[in-house]
Design an enzyme around this catalytic site. Sequence first.
Site, mmCIF file in Angstrom:
data_model
loop_
_atom_site.group_PDB
_atom_site.id
_atom_site.type_symbol
_atom_site.label_atom_id
_atom_site.label_comp_id
_atom_site.label_asym_id
_atom_site.label_seq_id
_atom_site.Cartn_x
_atom_site.Cartn_y
_atom_site.Cartn_z
ATOM 1 N N ASN A 174 5.375 -33.100 -29.470
ATOM 2 C CA ASN A 174 4.220 -32.206 -29.529
ATOM 3 C C ASN A 174 4.757 -30.780 -29.555
ATOM 4 O O ASN A 174 5.185 -30.259 -28.531
ATOM 5 C CB ASN A 174 3.346 -32.464 -28.284
ATOM 6 C CG ASN A 174 2.206 -31.480 -28.155
ATOM 7 O OD1 ASN A 174 1.922 -30.713 -29.078
ATOM 8 N ND2 ASN A 174 1.537 -31.497 -27.010
ATOM 9 N N LYS A 216 3.218 -28.076 -29.995
ATOM 10 C CA LYS A 216 2.249 -27.090 -29.474
ATOM 11 C C LYS A 216 2.180 -25.870 -30.404
ATOM 12 O O LYS A 216 2.306 -26.039 -31.610
ATOM 13 C CB LYS A 216 2.607 -26.715 -28.026
ATOM 14 C CG LYS A 216 2.755 -27.959 -27.142
ATOM 15 C CD LYS A 216 2.788 -27.658 -25.670
ATOM 16 C CE LYS A 216 2.953 -28.964 -24.903
ATOM 17 N NZ LYS A 216 2.948 -28.790 -23.459
ATOM 18 N N HIS A 221 -5.444 -33.692 -25.008
ATOM 19 C CA HIS A 221 -4.289 -33.161 -24.261
ATOM 20 C C HIS A 221 -4.798 -32.322 -23.090
ATOM 21 O O HIS A 221 -5.824 -31.639 -23.211
ATOM 22 C CB HIS A 221 -3.410 -32.315 -25.192
ATOM 23 C CG HIS A 221 -2.116 -31.930 -24.567
ATOM 24 N ND1 HIS A 221 -2.021 -30.876 -23.686
ATOM 25 C CD2 HIS A 221 -0.885 -32.475 -24.647
ATOM 26 C CE1 HIS A 221 -0.768 -30.784 -23.263
ATOM 27 N NE2 HIS A 221 -0.050 -31.743 -23.835
ATOM 28 N N GLU A 262 -3.944 -29.560 -21.973
ATOM 29 C CA GLU A 262 -4.135 -28.133 -22.279
ATOM 30 C C GLU A 262 -5.471 -27.921 -22.988
ATOM 31 O O GLU A 262 -6.146 -26.909 -22.785
ATOM 32 C CB GLU A 262 -2.959 -27.619 -23.130
ATOM 33 C CG GLU A 262 -1.715 -27.440 -22.267
ATOM 34 C CD GLU A 262 -0.396 -27.606 -22.986
ATOM 35 O OE1 GLU A 262 -0.355 -27.554 -24.226
ATOM 36 O OE2 GLU A 262 0.621 -27.799 -22.287
ATOM 37 N N GLU A 315 0.090 -38.319 -18.869
ATOM 38 C CA GLU A 315 0.780 -37.043 -18.664
ATOM 39 C C GLU A 315 0.246 -36.373 -17.401
ATOM 40 O O GLU A 315 -0.772 -35.663 -17.459
ATOM 41 C CB GLU A 315 0.526 -36.113 -19.858
ATOM 42 C CG GLU A 315 1.017 -36.661 -21.178
ATOM 43 C CD GLU A 315 1.285 -35.532 -22.167
ATOM 44 O OE1 GLU A 315 2.425 -35.387 -22.589
ATOM 45 O OE2 GLU A 315 0.348 -34.781 -22.486
ATOM 46 N N GLY A 348 5.502 -29.099 -18.700
ATOM 47 C CA GLY A 348 6.082 -27.772 -18.856
ATOM 48 C C GLY A 348 6.580 -27.160 -17.559
ATOM 49 O O GLY A 348 6.867 -25.966 -17.495
ATOM 50 N N SER A 375 7.628 -33.022 -19.027
ATOM 51 C CA SER A 375 9.031 -32.621 -18.813
ATOM 52 C C SER A 375 10.039 -33.734 -19.121
ATOM 53 O O SER A 375 11.041 -33.880 -18.422
ATOM 54 C CB SER A 375 9.228 -32.092 -17.385
ATOM 55 O OG SER A 375 8.429 -30.940 -17.179
ATOM 56 N N GLY A 379 7.079 -32.392 -25.119
ATOM 57 C CA GLY A 379 6.723 -31.033 -25.515
ATOM 58 C C GLY A 379 7.974 -30.208 -25.745
ATOM 59 O O GLY A 379 8.627 -30.285 -26.788
ATOM 60 N N GLY A 380 8.357 -29.428 -24.740
ATOM 61 C CA GLY A 380 9.467 -28.474 -24.850
ATOM 62 C C GLY A 380 10.724 -29.045 -25.511
ATOM 63 O O GLY A 380 11.289 -28.426 -26.422
HETATM 64 P P1 PGA Z 1 6.524 -30.937 -21.818
HETATM 65 O O1 PGA Z 1 5.090 -31.181 -22.516
HETATM 66 O O2 PGA Z 1 7.433 -32.031 -22.322
HETATM 67 O O3 PGA Z 1 6.943 -29.573 -22.269
HETATM 68 O O4 PGA Z 1 6.307 -31.030 -20.352
HETATM 69 C C1 PGA Z 1 4.581 -32.467 -22.681
HETATM 70 C C2 PGA Z 1 3.203 -32.392 -23.300
HETATM 71 O O5 PGA Z 1 2.462 -31.452 -23.013
HETATM 72 O O6 PGA Z 1 2.819 -33.267 -24.092
#
Ligand code: PGA
Length: 253
Positions: free
Chosen positions: A9, A11, A95, A97, A167, A173, A213, A234-235
Amino acid sequence: MRTPIIAGNWKMHQTGQEAVDLASGLRQRLKDVNGVRVVICPPFTSLLSVSRAIEGSDILLGGQNMHWEEKGAYTGEVSPTMLLTAGCKYVIVGHSERRALFSETDDTVNLKTKSSLKFGLSPIICVGERLEQREANETKEVVEHQVKGAFKDLNSEDVGKTVVAYEPVWAIGTGKTATPEQANEVHRFIRGLLSSEFGRECAEEINVLYGGSVKPENSRELLEMPEIDGALVGGASLDAQSFEKIVRSSIGD
Ligand code: PGA
């Protein structure tokens, strides 16, 4: 036996050429990898160019969000058919967010889930508790509510085409990860819920991904757990080398 899915992802990261470069780099790095489904979800503006960059490879494309209507006066929104014609097979739905920052509710998640399936996209439905909910021992209650909300009025044939991503919001994050045991327990709970709603056979088909994470340093131990069928990253998906390592760890490479 479920084939693991590792989804990136991106983002709101990667402008035009950066997105193409990242996708091309991944294509190169993953060309000998089998036995795992790799999905990348760039921003809308890069879907078409990334789709071209991965054409002919096994990497699949996903959107990060969509509207449930096919078309109409919805300024700023993107429809399921737009995602499909850009080359998407998957779409992330609900998601955390989007729930926290853009007022998504279980009802809109349900509308998006139904619409994505109607148009032939597989939704990656995100659920997960906030820190205060975990601390108040409400994790299962919260997750049950979100799962039941997302899957409302679906039939078991459609349910088999979905993917769930657990999640925990406190792990996204933040660098904090759920322990493999914590995640596995919630994954087992989610599969149990789906099994009682839609039957065991159907629940066994569904990939339940872990997100929050995930990085090369922790992916192996998470992905080794019996109920963890992949990851939503994500990251670490923004770095081709890190993402490659996570993909490889899902097949014990
Ligand atoms: P992250 O994000 O791996 O940066 O924690 C995961 C996500 O939001 O899907």
